[in-house]
Scaffold this active site. Structure first.
Site, PDB file in Angstrom:
ATOM      1  N   TYR A  49       0.829  -1.201   0.000  1.00  9.95           N
ATOM      2  CA  TYR A  49       0.000   0.000   0.000  1.00  9.95           C
ATOM      3  C   TYR A  49       0.861   1.247   0.000  1.00  9.95           C
ATOM      4  O   TYR A  49       2.067   1.178   0.210  1.00  9.95           O
ATOM      5  CB  TYR A  49      -0.958  -0.010   1.201  1.00  9.95           C
ATOM      6  CG  TYR A  49      -0.337   0.299   2.549  1.00  9.95           C
ATOM      7  CD1 TYR A  49       0.490  -0.621   3.180  1.00  9.95           C
ATOM      8  CD2 TYR A  49      -0.573   1.512   3.186  1.00  9.95           C
ATOM      9  CE1 TYR A  49       1.046  -0.344   4.419  1.00  9.95           C
ATOM     10  CE2 TYR A  49      -0.019   1.795   4.429  1.00  9.95           C
ATOM     11  CZ  TYR A  49       0.790   0.860   5.039  1.00  9.95           C
ATOM     12  OH  TYR A  49       1.346   1.137   6.255  1.00  9.95           O
ATOM     13  N   ARG A  54       8.275   4.339  -4.265  1.00 12.59           N
ATOM     14  CA  ARG A  54       8.330   3.311  -3.214  1.00 12.59           C
ATOM     15  C   ARG A  54       7.332   2.190  -3.521  1.00 12.59           C
ATOM     16  O   ARG A  54       7.616   1.013  -3.289  1.00 12.59           O
ATOM     17  CB  ARG A  54       8.052   3.919  -1.849  1.00 12.59           C
ATOM     18  CG  ARG A  54       8.222   2.895  -0.727  1.00 12.59           C
ATOM     19  CD  ARG A  54       8.131   3.523   0.648  1.00 12.59           C
ATOM     20  NE  ARG A  54       6.841   4.128   0.878  1.00 12.59           N
ATOM     21  CZ  ARG A  54       6.555   4.896   1.926  1.00 12.59           C
ATOM     22  NH1 ARG A  54       7.469   5.151   2.835  1.00 12.59           N
ATOM     23  NH2 ARG A  54       5.363   5.416   2.073  1.00 12.59           N
ATOM     24  N   ARG A 101      -7.460 -20.493  -2.337  1.00 12.28           N
ATOM     25  CA  ARG A 101      -6.502 -20.302  -1.256  1.00 12.28           C
ATOM     26  C   ARG A 101      -5.420 -21.382  -1.234  1.00 12.28           C
ATOM     27  O   ARG A 101      -5.703 -22.566  -1.031  1.00 12.28           O
ATOM     28  CB  ARG A 101      -7.214 -20.273   0.096  1.00 12.28           C
ATOM     29  CG  ARG A 101      -6.304 -19.814   1.224  1.00 12.28           C
ATOM     30  CD  ARG A 101      -7.030 -19.781   2.570  1.00 12.28           C
ATOM     31  NE  ARG A 101      -6.165 -19.224   3.604  1.00 12.28           N
ATOM     32  CZ  ARG A 101      -5.170 -19.898   4.180  1.00 12.28           C
ATOM     33  NH1 ARG A 101      -4.908 -21.154   3.834  1.00 12.28           N
ATOM     34  NH2 ARG A 101      -4.416 -19.313   5.107  1.00 12.28           N
ATOM     35  N   HIS A 140      -0.861 -21.289  -0.411  1.00  8.02           N
ATOM     36  CA  HIS A 140       0.194 -20.329  -0.084  1.00  8.02           C
ATOM     37  C   HIS A 140       1.048 -19.843  -1.265  1.00  8.02           C
ATOM     38  O   HIS A 140       1.291 -18.647  -1.382  1.00  8.02           O
ATOM     39  CB  HIS A 140       1.108 -20.892   1.012  1.00  8.02           C
ATOM     40  CG  HIS A 140       0.479 -20.879   2.379  1.00  8.02           C
ATOM     41  ND1 HIS A 140      -0.670 -21.587   2.687  1.00  8.02           N
ATOM     42  CD2 HIS A 140       0.842 -20.249   3.515  1.00  8.02           C
ATOM     43  CE1 HIS A 140      -0.985 -21.385   3.961  1.00  8.02           C
ATOM     44  NE2 HIS A 140      -0.084 -20.580   4.486  1.00  8.02           N
ATOM     45  N   LYS A 176       6.506  -1.976   2.001  1.00  5.25           N
ATOM     46  CA  LYS A 176       5.308  -1.402   2.633  1.00  5.25           C
ATOM     47  C   LYS A 176       4.127  -2.342   2.422  1.00  5.25           C
ATOM     48  O   LYS A 176       3.262  -2.108   1.571  1.00  5.25           O
ATOM     49  CB  LYS A 176       5.036   0.006   2.082  1.00  5.25           C
ATOM     50  CG  LYS A 176       4.097   0.822   2.981  1.00  5.25           C
ATOM     51  CD  LYS A 176       4.130   2.288   2.593  1.00  5.25           C
ATOM     52  CE  LYS A 176       3.061   3.101   3.269  1.00  5.25           C
ATOM     53  NZ  LYS A 176       3.188   3.223   4.721  1.00  5.25           N
ATOM     54  N   GLU A 208      11.802   2.494  14.639  1.00  3.34           N
ATOM     55  CA  GLU A 208      10.914   3.546  14.116  1.00  3.34           C
ATOM     56  C   GLU A 208       9.617   3.474  14.919  1.00  3.34           C
ATOM     57  O   GLU A 208       9.501   2.678  15.848  1.00  3.34           O
ATOM     58  CB  GLU A 208      10.647   3.341  12.626  1.00  3.34           C
ATOM     59  CG  GLU A 208       9.962   2.023  12.306  1.00  3.34           C
ATOM     60  CD  GLU A 208       9.813   1.763  10.807  1.00  3.34           C
ATOM     61  OE1 GLU A 208       9.526   2.707  10.060  1.00  3.34           O
ATOM     62  OE2 GLU A 208       9.970   0.590  10.420  1.00  3.34           O
ATOM     63  N   LEU A 211      10.964   1.129   7.497  1.00  2.00           N
ATOM     64  CA  LEU A 211      10.353   1.623   6.265  1.00  2.00           C
ATOM     65  C   LEU A 211      11.096   2.876   5.800  1.00  2.00           C
ATOM     66  O   LEU A 211      11.443   3.738   6.609  1.00  2.00           O
ATOM     67  CB  LEU A 211       8.885   1.974   6.507  1.00  2.00           C
ATOM     68  CG  LEU A 211       8.169   2.356   5.205  1.00  2.00           C
ATOM     69  CD1 LEU A 211       7.877   1.121   4.366  1.00  2.00           C
ATOM     70  CD2 LEU A 211       6.882   3.101   5.482  1.00  2.00           C
TER      71      LEU A 211
END
Ligand code: PLP
Length: 287
Positions: free
Chosen positions: A33, A52, A100, A102, A149, A182, A207
């Site tokens: 995101y 990014r 579903r 992995h 991210k 952070e 990040l």
């Protein structure tokens, strides 16, 4: 006014915007995101966040769902349709929908793209920054790729909740050596005894904050020294000033850490100057 969200090519009323139950973002947090601050209806640090996003997608081998320009157009259009003057724009890209299992699905599904926007009360944010905020420390329990991210934010959520329950704004995450990595959703900084800025290097597991990167450039332009070097929780508590950065908070002064006052317990002059500098730059370069 009712909110509008973008989902896979369509702008929908917020309450009707849905993704599939077998979306890998939902099943595995297999998604990335980005968050842009919106000032005066325009995106701040637009290119930095896009760059990014490109890196996050490539690290997870999720293909670009649209061209960069098209994606940015969608984000801006979502801001426009929600009539956001000041606020946040959120973009999420997941690996897509598949039965579903992995491993990455083969062939790769079409990535899911979701964009939302929300208004923020800039006046209230200014008041908060004028007063400063407090932080508590929490152990850093995250995985080894915090430079990506991803929406896999459970340790961040738990740390932030601990902060809220302690009456603090943010949790600073502490590694096994007692060093600050952070915040749960912000980068961490101090002003040392010589007036130099310290913030952890991005080679470590943090990040690569876009606000952080912009602020490093701006500080250096006005001859403030920036050391990209870790600092301990103890150093932070005895620092001259401390602050945090994020698209959602710009540059926000910290007045206490674990109940210990930073400096005289009021926002310091260096932090206040940097906040003004950052906001001015962000506004002038927003589009
Ligand atoms: N660190 C973490 C863990 C974050 O989640 C964020 C923002 O969401 C930041 C730092 C600040 O990054 P940026 O300045 O790009 O908003």
């Amino acid at each position: 006014m009712s909110r509008v969200a973008y989902v896979n090519g369509r702008y929908l009323p917020h309450g009707e915007a849905m993704v599939h139950i077998e979306d890998r973002g939902f099943q595995f947090a297999d998604a990335v995101y980005e968050v842009w601050a919106v000032l005066d209806g325009r995106l701040t640090d637009a290119e930095g966040h896009l760059a990014r996003l490109e890196r996050s997608l490539s690290e997870l081998r999720i293909g670009w769902p649209r061209s960069r320009a098209a994606l940015l157009t969608v984000v801006r259009e979502t801001v426009r349709r929600n009539r956001i003057r000041d606020g946040l724009a959120y973009l999420q890209v997941t690996r897509g929908v598949a039965r579903r299992d992995h491993p990455f699905p083969s062939p790769a599904p079409q990535p899911t793209v979701v964009v939302t926007a929300k208004a923020l009360d800039l006046g209230a944010m200014e008041a908060k920054a004028d007063k400063g905020v407090t932080v508590i420390s929490q152990p850093d329990q995250r995985w080894g790729r915090c430079d990506i991210k991803t929406v896999s934010l459970l340790p961040n959520v738990l740390a932030k909740q601990a902060a809220r329950e302690a009456g603090a704004y943010e949790a600073w995450l502490i590694d096994q050596d007692g060093l600050v990595t952070e915040g749960a959703s912000t980068n961490a900084w101090i002003v040392d005894a010589n007036g130099a800025l310290r913030t952890r290097d991005t080679g470590a597991n943090i990040l690569r904050g876009i606000t952080r990167a912009t602020l490093i450039e701006l500080a250096r332009e006005i001859q403030i020294r920036v050391d990209e070097r870790p600092f301990s929780l103890e150093e932070a508590k005895t620092a001259r000033e401390a602050f945090l950065t994020a698209a959602s908070a710009f540059v926000t002064p910290i007045t206490a850490i674990d109940g210990v006052l930073v400096g005289d317990g009021r926002p310091g002059p260096v932090t206040r100057r940097l906040r003004a500098l950052y906001l001015d730059h962000a506004r002038r370069n927003a589009w």
